[in-house]
Scaffold this active site. Structure first.
Site, PDB file in Angstrom:
ATOM      1  N   GLN A  98     -16.614  54.156 -83.610  1.00 44.68           N
ATOM      2  CA  GLN A  98     -16.419  55.563 -83.257  1.00 44.68           C
ATOM      3  C   GLN A  98     -15.498  56.240 -84.265  1.00 44.68           C
ATOM      4  OE1 GLN A  98     -17.811  57.243 -80.398  1.00 44.68           O
ATOM      5  NE2 GLN A  98     -17.161  58.909 -81.706  1.00 44.68           N
ATOM      6  N   HIS A 103     -12.191  51.012 -80.631  1.00 45.65           N
ATOM      7  CA  HIS A 103     -13.572  51.478 -80.807  1.00 45.65           C
ATOM      8  C   HIS A 103     -13.721  51.883 -82.286  1.00 45.65           C
ATOM      9  CE1 HIS A 103     -17.486  52.722 -79.848  1.00 45.65           C
ATOM     10  NE2 HIS A 103     -17.266  53.728 -79.023  1.00 45.65           N
ATOM     11  N   ARG A 124     -19.946  44.759 -77.265  1.00 44.80           N
ATOM     12  CA  ARG A 124     -19.212  45.721 -76.421  1.00 44.80           C
ATOM     13  C   ARG A 124     -18.725  44.964 -75.203  1.00 44.80           C
ATOM     14  NH1 ARG A 124     -20.608  51.844 -74.662  1.00 44.80           N
ATOM     15  NH2 ARG A 124     -19.848  52.049 -76.795  1.00 44.80           N
ATOM     16  N   ASP A 174     -11.315  62.766 -74.681  1.00 44.83           N
ATOM     17  CA  ASP A 174     -12.233  61.732 -74.176  1.00 44.83           C
ATOM     18  C   ASP A 174     -12.060  61.732 -72.659  1.00 44.83           C
ATOM     19  OD1 ASP A 174     -13.839  59.474 -73.836  1.00 44.83           O
ATOM     20  OD2 ASP A 174     -12.337  58.047 -74.573  1.00 44.83           O
TER      21      ASP A 174
HETATM   22  N1   CP Z   1     -19.301  57.115 -77.842  1.00 44.96           N
HETATM   23  C1   CP Z   1     -19.918  56.010 -77.400  1.00 44.96           C
HETATM   24  O1   CP Z   1     -19.549  54.871 -77.716  1.00 44.96           O
HETATM   25  O2   CP Z   1     -20.976  56.274 -76.593  1.00 44.96           O
HETATM   26  P1   CP Z   1     -21.832  55.213 -75.770  1.00 44.96           P
HETATM   27  O3   CP Z   1     -20.938  54.673 -74.676  1.00 44.96           O
HETATM   28  O4   CP Z   1     -22.997  55.973 -75.239  1.00 44.96           O
HETATM   29  O5   CP Z   1     -22.250  54.111 -76.696  1.00 44.96           O
HETATM   30  N1  NVA Z   2     -12.759  55.616 -73.530  1.00 45.85           N
HETATM   31  C1  NVA Z   2     -14.165  55.544 -73.203  1.00 45.85           C
HETATM   32  C2  NVA Z   2     -15.002  55.681 -74.413  1.00 45.85           C
HETATM   33  C3  NVA Z   2     -16.485  55.673 -74.190  1.00 45.85           C
HETATM   34  C4  NVA Z   2     -17.276  55.782 -75.446  1.00 45.85           C
HETATM   35  C5  NVA Z   2     -14.450  54.227 -72.509  1.00 45.85           C
HETATM   36  O1  NVA Z   2     -13.933  53.189 -72.938  1.00 45.85           O
HETATM   37  O2  NVA Z   2     -15.169  54.243 -71.500  1.00 45.85           O
END
Ligand code: CP
Ligand code: NVA
Length: 323
Positions: A136, A133, A106, A228
């Site tokens: 997801q 992502h 990440r 989101d």
């Molecule tokens: N949706 C998602 O990726 O959640 P987290 O940031 O908690 O991993």
């Molecule tokens: N768009 C958000 C998603 C979190 C799971 C981010 O990148 O922070």
């Protein structure tokens, strides 16, 4: 079969099978089926997960899913490792590949996960970057198929920022022939290269990718309404960004335009009161927690598919889901 998962279209060829596998494996595991419980394709492998940003769902779903597949999950938090301080992404990839069977990452810049993959001799999975992502999206489409098994004439509406989650959601919907209508304020549209790919997949599958700046337009007659956060991780300095999302909150008035079958989805974490009201988050048509749970099942399918494809295929054949 791809070596790495950087965006969801890296698994375009087998995407539907990956999702069917996840749905059936979840059912078997939850009914105590010994074949699923003893399916350990990651036995003797350590999967390292690097986090430059916080995580609840991704971290826990990977750690539990990796253990259930017989592997050892090793979580590496940004402040504990040399990456980004005294060591490059490429050198980190070279070193970690000597120990690990797979790496999840990440990161902030998508170019970093791409560089890690380019220099890794083991599979790299993007666990969220500023652009994509994919894990997801796999969980999202798994959840949509569970809710709407006859998914061909579905309309998914996105209301909000043209961000990483929308990118993979639109690719994933288009790969399965599901219409996606997205409403983003001017200046917050998704990246052109991702939209072009989604349009190409949609045309192969007779579905649509439609852009608007009007949330009502997007939500009209939709089966799924997805939003989101307006301000993503790494954008905390863009304090005023939220002001540009006036009218983009998912609330009961907006949802009254949807189809009667509507379901509400959100990748979470949600900023209640900003992009969505409590009423919608807690509504009986909200499936956000099923969606969160499915992160684990979808990732288990992806991990087995990417790391031990023969075992994944054999399990799929055994499940009789049409490989
Ligand atoms: N949706 C998602 O990726 O959640 P987290 O940031 O908690 O991993
Ligand atoms: N768009 C958000 C998603 C979190 C799971 C981010 O990148 O922070």
């Amino acid at each position: 079969m791809p070596e790495h998962l950087l965006a969801i279209d890296d698994v375009k060829e087998d995407f539907m099978d990956i999702l069917k596998w996840a749905i059936e494996f979840k059912r078997m595991w939850k009914t105590g089926d010994e074949i699923a419980i003893n399916f350990h394709p990651l036995a003797d492998l350590t999967v390292g997960s690097i986090y430059e940003k916080p995580s609840t769902r991704t971290r826990v779903s990977f750690e539990v899913g990796i253990s259930r597949l017989g592997g050892y999950p090793l979580t590496l938090l940004k402040n504990d490792i040399q990456l980004g301080k005294s060591e490059t992404v490429a050198d980190t990839a070279n070193v970690l590949s000597r120990f690990l069977g797979c790496i999840t990452y990440r990161c902030f810049a998508h170019s970093d996960v791409a560089e890690l993959a380019a220099n890794s001799s083991v599979t790299v999975i993007n666990a969220l970057s500023d652009k994509h992502h994919p894990c997801q999206a796999a969980a999202d489409l798994m959840t949509i198929i569970e809710e709407f098994p006859d998914n061909k004439s579905l309309k998914v509406a996105w209301v909000g920022d043209g961000n990483n989650v929308l990118h993979d959601l639109m690719l994933a919907c288009a790969m399965l022939g599901i219409d996606i209508h997205y409403a983003c304020p001017k200046g917050y549209e998704p990246a052109d290269d991702v939209v072009s790919r989604a349009e190409e997949y949609a045309s192969e599958n007779n579905s649509k990718v439609i852009s608007t700046t009007d949330p009502i337009d997007a939500v009209k007659n939709s089966n799924v309404i997805y939003t989101d956060v307006f301000v993503s991780m790494g954008e905390e300095n863009l304090k005023d960004k939220i002001d540009d999302f006036d009218g983009f909150q998912v609330n009961s008035e907006l949802i009254s335009n949807a189809d009667s079958t509507w379901k509400f989805m959100h990748c979470l974490p949600a900023h209640r009161g900003d992009e969505v009201t409590d009423e919608i988050m807690d509504h009986e048509n909200s499936i956000v927690f099923d969606q969160a749970e499915n992160r684990m099942w979808a990732q288990m399918s992806l991990l087995a598919y990417l790391v031990d494809n023969p075992a994944w295929s054999a399990m799929g054949e055994m499940m009789g889901i049409g490989f």
